[in-house]
Design a protein around this motif. Structure first.
Motif, PDB file in Angstrom:
ATOM      1  N   ASN A  12      64.518 -67.131 -88.093  1.00 46.04           N
ATOM      2  CA  ASN A  12      64.220 -66.837 -89.490  1.00 46.04           C
ATOM      3  C   ASN A  12      65.126 -67.642 -90.423  1.00 46.04           C
ATOM      4  OD1 ASN A  12      62.537 -65.289 -91.275  1.00 46.04           O
ATOM      5  ND2 ASN A  12      64.383 -64.197 -91.876  1.00 46.04           N
ATOM      6  N   TYR A  13      66.378 -67.823 -90.026  1.00 49.30           N
ATOM      7  CA  TYR A  13      67.313 -68.621 -90.829  1.00 49.30           C
ATOM      8  C   TYR A  13      66.883 -70.090 -90.865  1.00 49.30           C
ATOM      9  CZ  TYR A  13      71.643 -70.803 -92.379  1.00 49.30           C
ATOM     10  OH  TYR A  13      72.571 -71.547 -93.058  1.00 49.30           O
ATOM     11  N   ILE A  14      66.463 -70.621 -89.695  1.00 55.38           N
ATOM     12  CA  ILE A  14      66.035 -72.021 -89.625  1.00 55.38           C
ATOM     13  C   ILE A  14      64.740 -72.218 -90.406  1.00 55.38           C
ATOM     14  CG2 ILE A  14      65.211 -73.847 -88.084  1.00 55.38           C
ATOM     15  CD1 ILE A  14      67.085 -72.691 -85.940  1.00 55.38           C
ATOM     16  N   ASN A  15      63.759 -71.347 -90.133  1.00 60.83           N
ATOM     17  CA  ASN A  15      62.472 -71.438 -90.821  1.00 60.83           C
ATOM     18  C   ASN A  15      61.723 -70.135 -90.565  1.00 60.83           C
ATOM     19  OD1 ASN A  15      59.801 -71.901 -91.587  1.00 60.83           O
ATOM     20  ND2 ASN A  15      59.856 -74.053 -90.996  1.00 60.83           N
ATOM     21  N   PRO A  16      61.464 -69.320 -91.573  1.00 61.44           N
ATOM     22  CA  PRO A  16      60.768 -68.042 -91.383  1.00 61.44           C
ATOM     23  C   PRO A  16      59.417 -68.176 -90.675  1.00 61.44           C
ATOM     24  CG  PRO A  16      61.675 -68.161 -93.590  1.00 61.44           C
ATOM     25  CD  PRO A  16      61.845 -69.524 -92.972  1.00 61.44           C
ATOM     26  N   GLN A  17      58.793 -69.332 -90.756  1.00 55.49           N
ATOM     27  CA  GLN A  17      57.517 -69.542 -90.091  1.00 55.49           C
ATOM     28  C   GLN A  17      57.666 -69.453 -88.572  1.00 55.49           C
ATOM     29  OE1 GLN A  17      54.888 -69.551 -91.932  1.00 55.49           O
ATOM     30  NE2 GLN A  17      53.462 -69.777 -90.275  1.00 55.49           N
ATOM     31  N   TYR A  18      58.831 -69.865 -88.035  1.00 51.03           N
ATOM     32  CA  TYR A  18      59.060 -69.776 -86.588  1.00 51.03           C
ATOM     33  C   TYR A  18      59.074 -68.327 -86.135  1.00 51.03           C
ATOM     34  CZ  TYR A  18      60.548 -74.673 -86.918  1.00 51.03           C
ATOM     35  OH  TYR A  18      60.608 -76.023 -87.150  1.00 51.03           O
ATOM     36  N   THR A  19      59.675 -67.459 -86.918  1.00 55.02           N
ATOM     37  CA  THR A  19      59.711 -66.036 -86.580  1.00 55.02           C
ATOM     38  C   THR A  19      58.298 -65.467 -86.564  1.00 55.02           C
ATOM     39  OG1 THR A  19      61.865 -65.872 -87.643  1.00 55.02           O
ATOM     40  CG2 THR A  19      60.742 -63.812 -87.174  1.00 55.02           C
ATOM     41  N   LYS A  20      57.499 -65.811 -87.542  1.00 61.41           N
ATOM     42  CA  LYS A  20      56.118 -65.326 -87.602  1.00 61.41           C
ATOM     43  C   LYS A  20      55.320 -65.799 -86.396  1.00 61.41           C
ATOM     44  CE  LYS A  20      56.081 -65.047 -92.610  1.00 61.41           C
ATOM     45  NZ  LYS A  20      55.614 -65.651 -93.856  1.00 61.41           N
ATOM     46  N   ARG A  21      55.516 -67.053 -85.993  1.00 59.00           N
ATOM     47  CA  ARG A  21      54.791 -67.593 -84.845  1.00 59.00           C
ATOM     48  C   ARG A  21      55.233 -66.917 -83.549  1.00 59.00           C
ATOM     49  NH1 ARG A  21      54.810 -73.956 -85.189  1.00 59.00           N
ATOM     50  NH2 ARG A  21      53.564 -73.687 -83.310  1.00 59.00           N
ATOM     51  N   LEU A  22      56.518 -66.598 -83.444  1.00 61.21           N
ATOM     52  CA  LEU A  22      57.019 -65.900 -82.262  1.00 61.21           C
ATOM     53  C   LEU A  22      56.402 -64.507 -82.156  1.00 61.21           C
ATOM     54  CD1 LEU A  22      58.960 -65.700 -79.820  1.00 61.21           C
ATOM     55  CD2 LEU A  22      60.690 -64.854 -81.430  1.00 61.21           C
ATOM     56  N   GLU A  23      56.277 -63.824 -83.275  1.00 65.29           N
ATOM     57  CA  GLU A  23      55.760 -62.456 -83.280  1.00 65.29           C
ATOM     58  C   GLU A  23      54.295 -62.374 -82.855  1.00 65.29           C
ATOM     59  OE1 GLU A  23      56.764 -61.209 -87.237  1.00 65.29           O
ATOM     60  OE2 GLU A  23      58.814 -60.690 -86.663  1.00 65.29           O
ATOM     61  N   VAL A  24      53.528 -63.433 -83.029  1.00 64.42           N
ATOM     62  CA  VAL A  24      52.120 -63.413 -82.628  1.00 64.42           C
ATOM     63  C   VAL A  24      51.868 -64.185 -81.336  1.00 64.42           C
ATOM     64  CG1 VAL A  24      51.283 -63.102 -84.991  1.00 64.42           C
ATOM     65  CG2 VAL A  24      51.507 -65.416 -84.051  1.00 64.42           C
ATOM     66  N   PHE A  25      52.936 -64.620 -80.673  1.00 69.82           N
ATOM     67  CA  PHE A  25      52.804 -65.361 -79.421  1.00 69.82           C
ATOM     68  C   PHE A  25      52.166 -64.470 -78.362  1.00 69.82           C
ATOM     69  CE2 PHE A  25      54.281 -67.409 -75.520  1.00 69.82           C
ATOM     70  CZ  PHE A  25      54.022 -68.737 -75.821  1.00 69.82           C
TER      71      PHE A  25
END
Length: 88
Positions: free
Chosen positions: A65-78
């Motif tokens: 989330n610190y690097i890029n909040p979009q990565y967190t969102k993508r992880l959550e729907v993996f």
């Protein structure tokens, strides 16, 4: 065996990251929007199965989330994930 492929003898990088595991990859992701030329090197061929990369601790979401909040969102729907709420 370490395989190094250099297309030109005048190739220069601002940052060279040795090891493309979880830490090296996170480092490369953190630098990706900094207008730097980055080389991410690893001795293994990819894709590879790496057991330590199969488990993602709860703190990883904060880092992503610190690097890029979009990565967190993508992880959550993996797909195909098992969520553990006991690690944070």
């Amino acid at each position: 065996k370490l395989q190094i492929i250099i297309k030109s003898s005048t190739t220069y990088y601002d940052v060279i990251i040795l090891g493309a595991g979880p830490a090296g990859t996170a480092c490369a992701l953190a630098f990706k929007d900094e207008n730097l030329k980055i080389a991410l090197l690893d001795k293994a061929k990819f894709p590879r199965d790496k057991v330590c990369g199969d488990a993602i601790g709860g703190r990883v979401k904060h880092v992503l989330n610190y690097i890029n909040p979009q990565y967190t969102k993508r992880l959550e729907v993996f797909p195909s994930t098992n969520i553990s709420s006991s690690w944070s």
